[in-house]
Design a protein around this motif. Structure first.
Motif, PDB file in Angstrom:
ATOM      1  N   ASN A 258      32.217  79.983 145.499  1.00 42.55           N
ATOM      2  CA  ASN A 258      32.000  78.554 145.299  1.00 42.55           C
ATOM      3  C   ASN A 258      32.234  78.118 143.860  1.00 42.55           C
ATOM      4  N   VAL A 259      33.252  78.702 143.252  1.00 43.19           N
ATOM      5  CA  VAL A 259      33.588  78.378 141.860  1.00 43.19           C
ATOM      6  C   VAL A 259      34.323  77.038 141.827  1.00 43.19           C
ATOM      7  N   ASN A 260      33.955  76.139 140.919  1.00 40.51           N
ATOM      8  CA  ASN A 260      34.708  74.879 140.838  1.00 40.51           C
ATOM      9  C   ASN A 260      35.402  74.658 139.490  1.00 40.51           C
ATOM     10  N   ARG A 261      35.263  75.606 138.566  1.00 41.47           N
ATOM     11  CA  ARG A 261      36.006  75.552 137.307  1.00 41.47           C
ATOM     12  C   ARG A 261      36.329  76.977 136.847  1.00 41.47           C
ATOM     13  N   ILE A 262      37.490  77.119 136.195  1.00 42.03           N
ATOM     14  CA  ILE A 262      37.753  78.362 135.475  1.00 42.03           C
ATOM     15  C   ILE A 262      37.760  78.043 133.991  1.00 42.03           C
ATOM     16  N   ALA A 263      37.017  78.822 133.225  1.00 45.88           N
ATOM     17  CA  ALA A 263      37.088  78.734 131.767  1.00 45.88           C
ATOM     18  C   ALA A 263      37.984  79.874 131.310  1.00 45.88           C
ATOM     19  N   ALA A 264      39.004  79.539 130.521  1.00 46.89           N
ATOM     20  CA  ALA A 264      40.028  80.516 130.166  1.00 46.89           C
ATOM     21  C   ALA A 264      40.020  80.762 128.668  1.00 46.89           C
ATOM     22  N   ILE A 265      40.161  82.028 128.301  1.00 51.14           N
ATOM     23  CA  ILE A 265      40.083  82.412 126.890  1.00 51.14           C
ATOM     24  C   ILE A 265      41.478  82.429 126.255  1.00 51.14           C
ATOM     25  N   ASP A 266      41.571  81.776 125.106  1.00 56.86           N
ATOM     26  CA  ASP A 266      42.739  81.685 124.233  1.00 56.86           C
ATOM     27  C   ASP A 266      43.230  83.099 123.876  1.00 56.86           C
ATOM     28  N   ALA A 267      44.465  83.430 124.051  1.00 57.97           N
ATOM     29  CA  ALA A 267      45.544  82.663 124.612  1.00 57.97           C
ATOM     30  C   ALA A 267      46.054  83.294 125.915  1.00 57.97           C
ATOM     31  N   ARG A 268      45.964  84.615 126.040  1.00 55.56           N
ATOM     32  CA  ARG A 268      46.535  85.236 127.242  1.00 55.56           C
ATOM     33  C   ARG A 268      45.728  84.918 128.489  1.00 55.56           C
ATOM     34  N   GLY A 269      44.447  84.587 128.306  1.00 57.81           N
ATOM     35  CA  GLY A 269      43.643  84.165 129.458  1.00 57.81           C
ATOM     36  C   GLY A 269      44.214  82.925 130.109  1.00 57.81           C
ATOM     37  N   PHE A 270      44.823  82.047 129.291  1.00 59.23           N
ATOM     38  CA  PHE A 270      45.389  80.799 129.828  1.00 59.23           C
ATOM     39  C   PHE A 270      46.475  81.086 130.868  1.00 59.23           C
ATOM     40  N   LEU A 271      47.242  82.139 130.628  1.00 61.33           N
ATOM     41  CA  LEU A 271      48.402  82.425 131.479  1.00 61.33           C
ATOM     42  C   LEU A 271      47.957  82.723 132.908  1.00 61.33           C
ATOM     43  N   PHE A 272      46.870  83.477 133.022  1.00 57.63           N
ATOM     44  CA  PHE A 272      46.376  83.840 134.352  1.00 57.63           C
ATOM     45  C   PHE A 272      45.538  82.711 134.944  1.00 57.63           C
ATOM     46  N   ALA A 273      44.707  82.100 134.099  1.00 54.47           N
ATOM     47  CA  ALA A 273      43.782  81.070 134.607  1.00 54.47           C
ATOM     48  C   ALA A 273      44.541  79.853 135.138  1.00 54.47           C
ATOM     49  N   GLY A 274      45.608  79.458 134.473  1.00 52.28           N
ATOM     50  CA  GLY A 274      46.361  78.287 134.934  1.00 52.28           C
ATOM     51  C   GLY A 274      46.886  78.487 136.345  1.00 52.28           C
ATOM     52  N   ALA A 275      47.464  79.660 136.579  1.00 47.12           N
ATOM     53  CA  ALA A 275      47.988  79.953 137.917  1.00 47.12           C
ATOM     54  C   ALA A 275      46.854  80.082 138.936  1.00 47.12           C
ATOM     55  N   MET A 276      45.734  80.677 138.523  1.00 45.50           N
ATOM     56  CA  MET A 276      44.581  80.802 139.433  1.00 45.50           C
ATOM     57  C   MET A 276      44.056  79.428 139.833  1.00 45.50           C
ATOM     58  N   CYS A 277      43.970  78.507 138.862  1.00 46.72           N
ATOM     59  CA  CYS A 277      43.441  77.166 139.147  1.00 46.72           C
ATOM     60  C   CYS A 277      44.337  76.431 140.138  1.00 46.72           C
ATOM     61  N   ASP A 278      45.639  76.578 139.978  1.00 46.68           N
ATOM     62  CA  ASP A 278      46.555  75.939 140.919  1.00 46.68           C
ATOM     63  C   ASP A 278      46.323  76.506 142.316  1.00 46.68           C
ATOM     64  N   ARG A 279      46.214  77.812 142.392  1.00 44.83           N
ATOM     65  CA  ARG A 279      45.977  78.482 143.679  1.00 44.83           C
ATOM     66  C   ARG A 279      44.646  78.051 144.302  1.00 44.83           C
TER      67      ARG A 279
END
Ligand code: AMP
Length: 173
Positions: free
Chosen positions: A51-72
């Motif tokens: 039941n996660v409704n947000r991903i917090a992503a860590i600068d900078a390589r975390g962004f690469l995975f989190a962005g795609a995860m959020c879209d999914r």
């Protein structure tokens, strides 16, 4: 196991960015569409029933995975960035790194009450970065439901700094 394919693709770069550090280079995973998708499948699947409704992503390589995860996952993303990069009012936390130290920041209005947050980064080393990030999420009013990394360097015992959190990493060295 599928994660073995990811593990096999990670490149060791000795003495980067400092002598004595073996840098785990995940760019070959990004560069291969099948492997990148597999990484996102594994990471997104982890949070399917949380039941996660947000991903917090860590600068900078975390962004690469989190962005795609959020879209999914059809949910929003909150960036945790190095000090001086976020434009609005921030909370900040400093921490030690495997190499050096750093200050991370989050927007003060990033979360609404009740937000259930997954924290995402590429790699868990000593755990200082993720521990500081978890504090920032809580300071900004979010609940940390889980912390997911693609890679864990288990010998650095980063999980000890994240005691009490649900930590996941499919690739372990
Ligand atoms: P730590 O706070 O020690 O857990 O460090 C985690 C952060 O530093 C993550 O954002 C990683 O991307 C990066 N990092 C630390 N050590 C390494 C390493 N050996 N290889 C690749 N990235 C690393």
């Amino acid at each position: 196991m599928n994660a073995d394919k990811l593990k096999a693709a990670i490149r060791d770069v000795p003495d980067f960015p400092k002598p004595g550090i073996i840098f785990k280079d995940i760019t070959p995973i990004l560069n291969d569409p099948k492997l990148f998708r597999l990484a996102i499948d594994i990471l997104a699947d982890r949070h399917k029933n949380q039941n996660v409704n947000r991903i917090a992503a860590i600068d900078a390589r975390g962004f690469l995975f989190a962005g795609a995860m959020c879209d999914r996952m059809k949910i929003g993303l909150v960036p945790i960035r190095k000090k001086g990069k976020l434009p609005w009012r921030t909370y900040e936390q400093s921490h030690d790194l495997e190499y050096g130290s750093a200050t991370l920041t989050i927007h003060q209005d990033a979360f609404k009450p009740g937000d259930r947050v997954a924290l995402v980064d590429d790699l868990l080393a000593t755990g200082g970065t993720a521990a500081a990030s978890a504090k920032l999420i809580e300071q900004a009013g979010g609940t940390v439901v889980g912390i997911a990394f693609l890679v864990e360097l288990a010998f650095l015992k980063g999980r000890e700094k994240l005691a009490g959190y649900d930590v996941f990493a499919p690739v372990v060295f």
